[in-house]
Structure formats: structure tokens, C-alpha cells
Design an enzyme around this catalytic site. Structure first.
Site, PDB file in Angstrom:
ATOM      1  N   ASP A  65     104.499  15.663  10.970  1.00 12.42           N
ATOM      2  CA  ASP A  65     104.553  15.175   9.985  1.00 12.42           C
ATOM      3  C   ASP A  65     102.506  15.150   9.246  1.00 12.42           C
ATOM      4  O   ASP A  65     101.529  14.836   9.938  1.00 12.42           O
ATOM      5  CB  ASP A  65     104.219  13.376   9.638  1.00 12.42           C
ATOM      6  CG  ASP A  65     104.820  12.799   8.496  1.00 12.42           C
ATOM      7  OD1 ASP A  65     104.167  13.567   7.857  1.00 12.42           O
ATOM      8  OD2 ASP A  65     105.880  11.900   8.388  1.00 12.42           O
ATOM      9  N   LEU A  66     102.316  16.031   8.445  1.00  9.25           N
ATOM     10  CA  LEU A  66     100.528  15.343   8.132  1.00  9.25           C
ATOM     11  C   LEU A  66     100.280  14.665   7.764  1.00  9.25           C
ATOM     12  O   LEU A  66     101.178  13.842   6.850  1.00  9.25           O
ATOM     13  CB  LEU A  66     100.155  17.125   7.031  1.00  9.25           C
ATOM     14  CG  LEU A  66     100.329  18.188   7.723  1.00  9.25           C
ATOM     15  CD1 LEU A  66     100.400  18.556   9.045  1.00  9.25           C
ATOM     16  CD2 LEU A  66     100.787  19.623   7.497  1.00  9.25           C
ATOM     17  N   ARG A  88      92.607   4.067   1.759  1.00 11.26           N
ATOM     18  CA  ARG A  88      93.584   3.169   2.626  1.00 11.26           C
ATOM     19  C   ARG A  88      92.873   1.860   3.137  1.00 11.26           C
ATOM     20  O   ARG A  88      93.842   0.838   2.548  1.00 11.26           O
ATOM     21  CB  ARG A  88      94.443   4.056   3.245  1.00 11.26           C
ATOM     22  CG  ARG A  88      95.149   4.840   2.434  1.00 11.26           C
ATOM     23  CD  ARG A  88      96.772   5.442   3.375  1.00 11.26           C
ATOM     24  NE  ARG A  88      97.213   6.339   2.866  1.00 11.26           N
ATOM     25  CZ  ARG A  88      98.347   6.758   3.424  1.00 11.26           C
ATOM     26  NH1 ARG A  88      98.864   6.292   3.818  1.00 11.26           N
ATOM     27  NH2 ARG A  88      98.629   8.764   2.730  1.00 11.26           N
ATOM     28  N   ASP A 112     105.005  18.635   3.611  1.00 10.80           N
ATOM     29  CA  ASP A 112     104.816  18.257   4.381  1.00 10.80           C
ATOM     30  C   ASP A 112     104.779  17.718   5.624  1.00 10.80           C
ATOM     31  O   ASP A 112     104.081  17.278   6.663  1.00 10.80           O
ATOM     32  CB  ASP A 112     103.060  16.981   4.130  1.00 10.80           C
ATOM     33  CG  ASP A 112     104.133  15.782   3.667  1.00 10.80           C
ATOM     34  OD1 ASP A 112     105.074  16.218   3.872  1.00 10.80           O
ATOM     35  OD2 ASP A 112     103.831  14.792   3.944  1.00 10.80           O
ATOM     36  N   GLU A 113     106.253  18.233   6.157  1.00 10.31           N
ATOM     37  CA  GLU A 113     107.110  17.524   7.583  1.00 10.31           C
ATOM     38  C   GLU A 113     107.958  18.804   7.518  1.00 10.31           C
ATOM     39  O   GLU A 113     108.640  19.286   6.748  1.00 10.31           O
ATOM     40  CB  GLU A 113     107.903  16.467   7.055  1.00 10.31           C
ATOM     41  CG  GLU A 113     107.267  15.257   6.727  1.00 10.31           C
ATOM     42  CD  GLU A 113     108.183  13.872   6.437  1.00 10.31           C
ATOM     43  OE1 GLU A 113     109.316  13.755   6.735  1.00 10.31           O
ATOM     44  OE2 GLU A 113     107.678  12.823   5.810  1.00 10.31           O
TER      45      GLU A 113
END
Length: 483
Positions: free
Chosen positions: A64-65, A101, A156-157
Site C-alpha cells: 500500500d503506497l 497531515r 496504489d494497492e
DNA sequence: TGGGGTTAT
DNA sequence: ATAACCC
């Protein structure tokens, strides 16, 4: 290996056997054991492993990027590195880097909320997915070098089934290497656990391969990401998110219940989506344990046999679905959303834009789509998310014009798609659209004709006699082995 | 809420 | 053709 296991050990239970086996292996590695006993131990050890094909001994990794679009943008423009960065599509910030974040910005915030939270936030437009899609396939192709069975989930996974690769490594390992096996990355476990247990050996090897995968993705593509290693896709996916950016975690079997119980709501289980969650809540089911203990019969009546059985198994952390190779895409689509589109010329212009991109993509791919679909979303609808679609086959003479590099197919395709549009929308009445999407699907390889058939030797010709309305053919180059 | 994707019915 | 799921 038959007959290697001594008779007197036949009655012991498996766990006892497993830890005794490792003690004996470690003693052997110290170098004092005589040759025959050491050899017996290795054979006996391999005997204890479950067969490679058994479902309980699969080794699955979920890769998972980290904030994928933001990473791609930072590679495109390194000046963005170190700054809080968000990727924007229309009024939505679909992802952001970790600098952002830290400052309180969350994924899928509205651009307004994000800027309010963080006025220094740098925003880039991410509506054109081309570079993300290209990078995404580079990642999948790199993972395929480790094991050919790779399943994509979004851009992305990826899931990779490592079972066979792990088995190969185990058989190549020497005695001393076997006893010195260590985990790479984190172990998901609340209880203390014996990593040397034979039952864990495959997963430890899986964690090492996962680390090599992440190294390769970073070194060759410059991308960081997480990985989760477990015995099935559900658990691998859940455990990959436990330590979050750029780390990996392996789940040992005795902790799988802890992992599913760590989810505070059933909607966190991948496979239980918006609709099913609502229906389950109506039945008074909200926690994982609620779902585990709910009557199977009633659940089947409410959701149908297939869904009921699948999600109830998921609630126990059970998932026997295989990792299926995604291969090349099944469809290509381009969409655009907007506040308002309400005239034929506007529709035609949007469709031309969408088709121009699609024709380029189809040209690059090499295969030919045999079906087109038009999808719309209407404004006034009380269900804002609902879409309507119409599809039709692409006439063969138009298929021939695809992928020639120029836009021969543009005009006929626009005509076809506009017909689909008129079939859905009565243009004598006012209309208000908020989305248009065109999809090419039913992709077929260029030459489906087989050797030995007439079609194999006759290839349709574009260059000669188009006015007659008949197809013309050129003879294909032939080789002696064809006969 | 965007711009994609997949499979099941 | 739609509905569900995934990101």
C-alpha cells in the site's frame, strides 16, 4: 522422507513437536551434532510444514503506497518536497502528504476546510490521472518480478501471493540459515510469541520478501509504502495499515482474532461497504462480534446466501478468495464532472475531449475495444450518486481505425456516442447534467485469428478500395512453419 | 466528493 | 443496465 519420523514420536501433538523441532535445529546449528542426526532434523522439519498448496499456509502480502498521488507530484516537482502538499480534484482534496497531515489536514477533505486548517497548504491539480496511472502500473510490474500473481486494488494497492516463492526459498535454506531466520519489520501481536515456531516460518520469509519489495519500489521508482503479510488477503490488508507511513507488519496466526476485534465497526471490514453496513445496522449489527454471533439463517435471508456467508466469514478474519492476476485493464474510461452541462454543443465538446484522451490510451495499449459506453449523472435526481448508462458495440470498420495514431476514429466515435446520448436524454426537453463519462471495454487482442484458418492469412486492409463498401484484404507474410 | 476501477446480478 | 464493492 517417509519413515524418518521415529515411531515413539507419533503420539505427540503438533505444537509440542514444533518447538522441540526448533530446539533440536538450534542445537544442530551450534555445530556439535553428528551428521546423520542433523540431516534427519532438516528432513523432519520440512515434514512439519503444511503442504504448500494448503489454504491455511498461504503467504499473502498487501502493498500500500503512502499518499500515492502526492508522492508522484513530489517526484514530478521536487520543490514540493518538505512542504505541506494536497492533491486537488475539483473542490475535493483527494490526498495529501504527511507534512500536511501533521498540520491537521485529512484525506478527502474539501479544499475549503483544508485551506482553513492549513493556510500554507500547497495544492496541485490531480484531475489528469495519466502520470498516476503510469506510475501505478510500473509498481505492479515491479512486484510481478517477485511473483507473477499480482492483483491491483485501485492505483496504489497490490496483493501478491508469495506462497510459491516462499516455498522455493525454504527449500534452498541451509540448516543454520533456517534456525537464524528473523522477521523483517513489525510483528502484530499483543501476546508474546515464539518467532522460532515452525508454524511461523513461512510468514517470516514472507516478511523478508515484503521488505525486498519495498526496497525495490523505493530504489527503482522512488516511492515509499507499507506492507502487510498474512495468510489471506483480508488479514494482509488489515495488518498493512497498522504501522503507517513506510513500515511493514506481519500477522501471526494466533493474533488474527485480535486484529479483527481491533476494528471498532463492521464498516471497517473491506468488503462490507456503505449499503451492507446500513442493512446490517438495521438488524442491530454494528460491531465485529455482533456479526460473528448473528444468526446465519437470518443473515442469509436478509442479504442473500453469497453475501451473508462471505461477510460473516470476513468477520472471523477468514477469506479464501484467491489473489487473481489483474493483468492488463479490462476497461479504459475518462470522466469529467461539472456544475452544469445543459446543451447539445456543450455535451459534444465534452465528449470530444474525453474521446481524444481515450483514443490516445487505446492506441498505446495495442488492444482494441469492441464496446463503448456513455455514462451520465443528472442534476435534479433525488439520488445524486446515481448514474445512467447506454452501451453499444463499436462497428468493425471503426475498430479498424483505432490505434492508427491519428484521429481517423474520432468523428465516427463522436457520432456513435452522441447517438447513445440521445437515447438516454430527450433533447427536446431541458436537461441538466453534472457528469459525463465515456468507457471503452470488451478489449480484444488485435489478432484473434488462429493459424490454419483463412482469417489468419487475410488481414483487413485500410489502404485500398474503401468506396466499394466491401472489405479488402492483403495477404499476410507467411512462414514455412505455418504450413 | 473525484476520477478512476472490478465483479455480481 | 444497474448495483454493489474497492481505491
Amino acid at each position: 522422507t517417509q519413515g524418518v519420523e521415529p515411531e515413539e514420536e507419533g503420539g505427540r501433538d503438533q505444537e509440542e513437536d514444533a518447538s522441540r523441532a526448533m530446539e533440536r535445529l538450534e542445537a544442530g546449528a551450534a555445530g556439535s551434532s553428528p551428521e546423520p542426526e542433523e540431516s534427519d532434523d532438516l528432513l523432519w522439519f520440512h515434514d512439519q510444514l503444511e503442504p504448500a498448496g494448503s489454504s491455511s499456509s498461504r503467504v499473502i502480502v498487501h502493498v500500500d503506497l503512502d499518499c500515492f498521488y502526492a508522492q508522484v507530484e513530489m517526484i514530478s516537482n521536487p520543490e514540493l518536497k518538505g512542504k505541506p502538499l494536497g492533491v486537488q480534484q475539483k473542490s475535493l482534496m483527494v490526498t495529501c502528504n504527511y507534512e500536511a497531515r501533521k498540520l491537521g489536514v485529512k484525506k478527502c477533505m474539501s479544499v475549503r476546510d483544508a485551506k482553513e486548517k492549513c493556510p500554507q497548504l500547497v495544492l496541485v491539480n490531480g484531475e489528469d490521472l495519466t502520470r498516476y496511472r503510469e506510475m501505478s502500473y510500473k509498481v505492479t510490474e515491479l512486484l510481478e518480478e517477485f511473483s507473477p500473481v499480482v492483483e491491483r486494488l485501485g492505483f496504489d494497492e497490490n496483493f501478491v501471493d508469495l506462497t510459491v516463492v516462499v516455498e522455493k526459498r525454504l527449500q534452498q535454506l541451509q540448516r543454520d540459515e533456517l534456525s537464524a531466520l528473523t522477521v523483517s519489520g513489525h510483528v502484530y501481536s499483543n501476546q508474546s510469541v515464539n518467532l522460532q515456531d515452525v508454524l511461523h516460518i513461512r510468514l517470516l520469509v514472507g516478511s523478508q520478501i515484503a521488505a525486498e519489495m519495498r526496497e525495490a519500489v523505493y530504489n527503482q521508482l522512488g516511492l515509499t509504502g507499507c506492507a502487510g503479510v498474512a495468510s489471506n488477503k483480508l488479514l494482509a490488508k488489515l495488518v498493512s495499515g497498522v504501522f503507517k507511513p513506510n513500515q511493514q507488519t506481519v500477522l501471526l496466526p494466533e493474533s488474527s482474532q485480535d486484529l479483527v476485534y481491533s476494528l471498532n465497526h463492521i464498516k471497517k471490514i473491506p468488503g462490507i461497504g456503505y449499503k451492507t453496513t446500513k442493512r446490517l445496522e438495521a438488524l442491530g449489527i454494528s460491531s465485529v462480534r455482533d456479526l460473528q454471533t448473528f444468526s446465519s439463517k437470518i443473515l442469509e435471508k436478509e442479504l442473500g446466501l453469497a453475501v451473508a456467508q462471505r461477510i460473516q466469514k470476513l468477520s472471523f478474519g477468514e477469506d479464501d478468495s484467491p489473489v487473481t492476476s489483474s493483468g492488463p485493464p479490462q476497461s479504459f474510461s475518462e470522466e469529467d464532472s461539472f456544475k452544469k452541462c445543459s446543451s447539445e454543443v456543450e455535451v459534444k465538446n465534452k465528449i470530444e475531449e474525453l474521446l481524444a484522451s481515450l483514443l490516445n490510451r487505446v492506441c498505446q495499449d495495442g488492444r482494441k475495444p469492441h464496446t463503448v459506453r456513455l455514462i451520465i449523472r443528472r442534476h435534479s435526481s433525488e439520488k445524486p450518486w446515481s448514474r445512467e448508462s447506454r452501451q453499444c458495440p463499436i462497428p468493425s470498420h471503426v475498430i479498424q481505425k483505432l490505434g492508427t495514431g491519428n484521429y481517423d476514429a474520432m468523428t465516427p466515435m463522436v457520432d456513435i456516442v452522441m447517438k447513445l446520448f440521445r437515447n438516454m436524454v430527450n433533447m427536446k426537453m431541458p436537461f441538466h447534467l453534472t457528469l459525463l463519462s465515456v468507457c471503452f471495454c470488451n478489449l480484444k487482442a488485435l489478432n484473434t485469428a488462429k493459424k490454419g484458418t483463412i482469417d489468419y492469412y487475410l488481414t483487413p486492409s485500410l489502404s485500398t478500395t474503401s468506396r466499394s463498401g466491401k472489405r479488402s484484404f492483403k495477404m499476410k507474410d507467411t512462414h514455412m512453419e505455418d504450413f
